[in-house]
Design a protein around this motif. Structure first.
Motif, PDB file in Angstrom:
ATOM      1  N   LEU A 157       0.842  -1.185   0.000  1.00 33.91           N
ATOM      2  CA  LEU A 157       0.000   0.000   0.000  1.00 33.91           C
ATOM      3  C   LEU A 157       0.880   1.239   0.000  1.00 33.91           C
ATOM      4  CD1 LEU A 157      -2.689  -1.011   2.674  1.00 33.91           C
ATOM      5  CD2 LEU A 157      -2.909  -1.061   0.170  1.00 33.91           C
ATOM      6  N   PRO A 158       0.537   2.255  -0.789  1.00 35.23           N
ATOM      7  CA  PRO A 158       1.345   3.488  -0.811  1.00 35.23           C
ATOM      8  C   PRO A 158       1.160   4.260   0.500  1.00 35.23           C
ATOM      9  CG  PRO A 158      -0.631   3.752  -2.157  1.00 35.23           C
ATOM     10  CD  PRO A 158      -0.586   2.296  -1.748  1.00 35.23           C
ATOM     11  N   LEU A 159       2.277   4.672   1.077  1.00 37.27           N
ATOM     12  CA  LEU A 159       2.264   5.449   2.310  1.00 37.27           C
ATOM     13  C   LEU A 159       3.107   6.700   2.088  1.00 37.27           C
ATOM     14  CD1 LEU A 159       2.808   2.543   4.894  1.00 37.27           C
ATOM     15  CD2 LEU A 159       0.653   3.662   4.332  1.00 37.27           C
ATOM     16  N   PRO A 160       2.554   7.702   1.395  1.00 36.15           N
ATOM     17  CA  PRO A 160       3.351   8.895   1.056  1.00 36.15           C
ATOM     18  C   PRO A 160       3.830   9.676   2.276  1.00 36.15           C
ATOM     19  CG  PRO A 160       1.016   9.244   0.592  1.00 36.15           C
ATOM     20  CD  PRO A 160       1.166   7.787   0.894  1.00 36.15           C
ATOM     21  N   TRP A 161       3.110   9.577   3.382  1.00 37.34           N
ATOM     22  CA  TRP A 161       3.508  10.327   4.573  1.00 37.34           C
ATOM     23  C   TRP A 161       4.828   9.831   5.163  1.00 37.34           C
ATOM     24  CZ3 TRP A 161       3.912   7.198   8.787  1.00 37.34           C
ATOM     25  CH2 TRP A 161       3.213   5.979   8.754  1.00 37.34           C
ATOM     26  N   MET A 162       5.196   8.588   4.826  1.00 38.61           N
ATOM     27  CA  MET A 162       6.443   8.062   5.371  1.00 38.61           C
ATOM     28  C   MET A 162       7.657   8.778   4.805  1.00 38.61           C
ATOM     29  SD  MET A 162       5.971   3.953   5.837  1.00 38.61           S
ATOM     30  CE  MET A 162       7.553   3.900   6.649  1.00 38.61           C
ATOM     31  N   ALA A 163       7.513   9.325   3.590  1.00 37.74           N
ATOM     32  CA  ALA A 163       8.636  10.034   2.972  1.00 37.74           C
ATOM     33  C   ALA A 163       8.967  11.314   3.731  1.00 37.74           C
ATOM     34  CB  ALA A 163       8.322  10.343   1.517  1.00 37.74           C
ATOM     35  N   ILE A 187       8.944  11.577   6.982  1.00 34.67           N
ATOM     36  CA  ILE A 187       9.545  11.251   8.272  1.00 34.67           C
ATOM     37  C   ILE A 187      11.062  11.136   8.092  1.00 34.67           C
ATOM     38  CG2 ILE A 187       9.671   9.580  10.166  1.00 34.67           C
ATOM     39  CD1 ILE A 187       6.811   8.810   9.557  1.00 34.67           C
ATOM     40  N   GLY A 188      11.779  11.981   8.765  1.00 35.79           N
ATOM     41  CA  GLY A 188      13.238  11.939   8.639  1.00 35.79           C
ATOM     42  C   GLY A 188      13.839  10.763   9.383  1.00 35.79           C
ATOM     43  N   ARG A 189      14.952  10.315   8.885  1.00 37.35           N
ATOM     44  CA  ARG A 189      15.664   9.233   9.564  1.00 37.35           C
ATOM     45  C   ARG A 189      16.357   9.771  10.817  1.00 37.35           C
ATOM     46  NH1 ARG A 189      16.621   4.485   6.867  1.00 37.35           N
ATOM     47  NH2 ARG A 189      15.906   4.391   4.706  1.00 37.35           N
ATOM     48  N   PRO A 190      16.348   9.006  11.877  1.00 31.05           N
ATOM     49  CA  PRO A 190      17.055   9.474  13.083  1.00 31.05           C
ATOM     50  C   PRO A 190      18.552   9.558  12.832  1.00 31.05           C
ATOM     51  CG  PRO A 190      16.369   7.184  13.332  1.00 31.05           C
ATOM     52  CD  PRO A 190      15.731   7.683  12.064  1.00 31.05           C
ATOM     53  N   VAL A 191      19.155  10.619  13.300  1.00 29.91           N
ATOM     54  CA  VAL A 191      20.594  10.833  13.133  1.00 29.91           C
ATOM     55  C   VAL A 191      21.284  10.570  14.466  1.00 29.91           C
ATOM     56  CG1 VAL A 191      22.393  12.482  12.531  1.00 29.91           C
ATOM     57  CG2 VAL A 191      20.187  12.547  11.343  1.00 29.91           C
ATOM     58  N   ALA A 192      22.214   9.645  14.450  1.00 25.63           N
ATOM     59  CA  ALA A 192      22.945   9.325  15.674  1.00 25.63           C
ATOM     60  C   ALA A 192      23.801  10.511  16.087  1.00 25.63           C
ATOM     61  CB  ALA A 192      23.815   8.083  15.467  1.00 25.63           C
ATOM     62  N   LYS A 193      23.714  10.881  17.355  1.00 26.32           N
ATOM     63  CA  LYS A 193      24.488  12.000  17.864  1.00 26.32           C
ATOM     64  C   LYS A 193      25.819  11.493  18.422  1.00 26.32           C
ATOM     65  CE  LYS A 193      20.379  14.660  19.113  1.00 26.32           C
ATOM     66  NZ  LYS A 193      19.618  15.344  20.211  1.00 26.32           N
ATOM     67  N   ARG A 194      26.881  12.114  17.969  1.00 33.00           N
ATOM     68  CA  ARG A 194      28.203  11.707  18.434  1.00 33.00           C
ATOM     69  C   ARG A 194      28.495  12.365  19.779  1.00 33.00           C
ATOM     70  NH1 ARG A 194      33.432  13.336  15.055  1.00 33.00           N
ATOM     71  NH2 ARG A 194      32.908  15.336  16.000  1.00 33.00           N
ATOM     72  N   ARG A 195      28.780  11.543  20.754  1.00 32.68           N
ATOM     73  CA  ARG A 195      29.091  12.034  22.086  1.00 32.68           C
ATOM     74  C   ARG A 195      30.569  11.799  22.385  1.00 32.68           C
ATOM     75  NH1 ARG A 195      24.656  15.109  23.098  1.00 32.68           N
ATOM     76  NH2 ARG A 195      22.734  13.878  22.964  1.00 32.68           N
ATOM     77  N   LEU A 196      31.222  12.810  22.918  1.00 27.93           N
ATOM     78  CA  LEU A 196      32.609  12.621  23.319  1.00 27.93           C
ATOM     79  C   LEU A 196      32.667  11.801  24.595  1.00 27.93           C
ATOM     80  CD1 LEU A 196      34.121  16.168  22.693  1.00 27.93           C
ATOM     81  CD2 LEU A 196      34.402  14.115  21.304  1.00 27.93           C
TER      82      LEU A 196
END
Length: 245
Positions: free
Chosen positions: A4-10, A12-21
């Protein structure tokens, strides 16, 4: 699955891993923490700080499982980070204490063997292939528990290695006693090892191999920690202060 087409998924941004020192202690801070540890906890911390193998998934159990090669001044790490084996250096200053710990551990093993206790649990399918190996001295713990425990899966009563939580509590207590205001854990010693080697001029590829990193970019996180201490770059404010002094 339903095609099924789910245009709203496009949208949704991908989670970006945050670099921690990572948290890193100075050499003086490491020495202060070690001074507040006693007995086998002190030896285990020194192994983590100056031999530096990964504490595995259980944060500290690897040192309790390994057997050092005292004559070769080396420690063989089995199934370290990424499931890989490697060899790291063993400081001369630890040899005497490790010999004493091995002697204490052998006394525990001898008592268990005389009492007919089950041996240590072997990894993978080795217990089926070598059913008596778990009861041999060569497989016994370097840091055994002081009491027997029941395996919750098999119900077998055997001696386990020093529990990770026991060492973690001792380490955190030592950090509090020093008054160091950093959220240091036993895993912090891994970052200390890398940072202190790089500060002393060790090649980053050598440090990468000692830590078992597959990508040198992971090792390079320690170079960012070095810059925080002002070793590589001097603040313009300091130069301005000198110019007007």
């Amino acid at each position: 699955m339903l095609e099924l087409p789910l245009p709203w998924m496009a949208e949704i941004g991908r989670p970006v891993a945050k670099r921690r020192l990572p948290v890193v202690l100075s050499t003086d801070e490491v020495a202060a923490v070690l001074d507040h540890l006693q007995g086998e906890h002190a030896l285990l911390a020194r192994l983590l700080a100056f031999v530096r193998h990964r504490p595995a998934d259980r944060r500290g159990a690897a040192a309790a499982r390994e057997r050092p090669g005292l004559s070769q001044r080396a420690l063989s790490v089995r199934e370290g980070k990424g499931g890989k084996d490697r060899v790291v250096m063993l400081p001369d200053s630890l040899v005497a204490d490790l010999r004493a710990q091995l002697a204490r551990s052998r006394l525990v093993w001898s008592a268990d063997a005389a009492a007919g206790q089950a041996g240590v649990e072997l990894p993978h399918a080795l217990e089926r292939e070598y059913p008596r190996a778990g009861s041999s001295w060569s497989w016994f713990w370097l840091f055994p528990q002081d009491r027997l425990s029941t395996d919750p899966r098999s119900g077998v009563i055997r001696r386990h290695h020093l529990y990770d939580d026991t060492f973690q509590r001792a380490f955190k207590r030592a950090v509090r006693q020093t008054g160091i205001a950093k959220p240091a854990t036993p895993h912090t010693l891994r970052h200390c090892f890398a940072t202190h080697l790089l500060q002393a001029g060790s090649d980053i590829r050598t440090v990468q191999e000692l830590l078992g990193h597959a990508d040198v970019a992971t090792t390079m996180i320690s170079t960012h920690v070095m810059r925080m201490g002002g070793m590589a770059v001097r603040s313009p404010l300091d130069r301005l202060a000198v110019a007007h002094a």
